[in-house]
Design a protein around this motif. Structure first.
Motif: not given
Length: 138
Positions: A48-50, A52-57, A65-68, A133-135
């Protein structure tokens, strides 16, 4: 220990010392998600780098899915297409919203977390619709 984690610990200690309780001021509707809640899942995924950019895990067999966005106007999960791994979210833009970039986590049950793609597609509507696209981090 990261500076963000130190701030979270300091806030937790301060709340504990003052005898206050902190309750979410807003209920986040899950919509198409199985569950939704303010904040990020724990543990945070590696790579996880940023945030705030959003990601999924992946969490216990679920896709998170995490959204800011604004904590007072959180996003809503409108639909999920598990065949194409495309997720539609929207946010109500009427009224005052805080500009605090708070994370919101949406969990979805998926048939298998072993064959998830490297990226998922998010369509986000707040007036206009934008796709990204979210990683998927592990």
């Amino acid at each position: 220990m990261s500076p963000n984690r130190l701030v979270l610990i300091a806030v937790a200690v301060a709340v504990g010392l003052c005898g206050c309780t902190v309750e979410p001021s807003i209920v986040i509707p899950a919509g198409a998600a199985t569950t939704a809640y303010p904040g990020e899942p724990t543990p945070l995924p590696s790579g996880l780098v940023d945030p705030f950019a959003g990601y999924a895990t992946v969490l216990d067999g679920r896709l998170a899915i995490v959204l800011s966005g604004s904590s007072s106007c959180p996003p809503h999960a409108d639909s999920a297409d598990l065949a194409t791994m495309t997720f539609d979210f929207s946010v109500e833009t009427e009224g005052p919203c805080k500009a605090d970039l708070s994370p919101t986590t949406f969990e979805f049950y998926v048939p298998s977390t072993e064959n998830l793609p490297t990226f998922i597609t998010i369509n986000f509507t707040a007036g206009d619709t934008a796709s990204s696209q979210l990683p998927v981090l592990r």
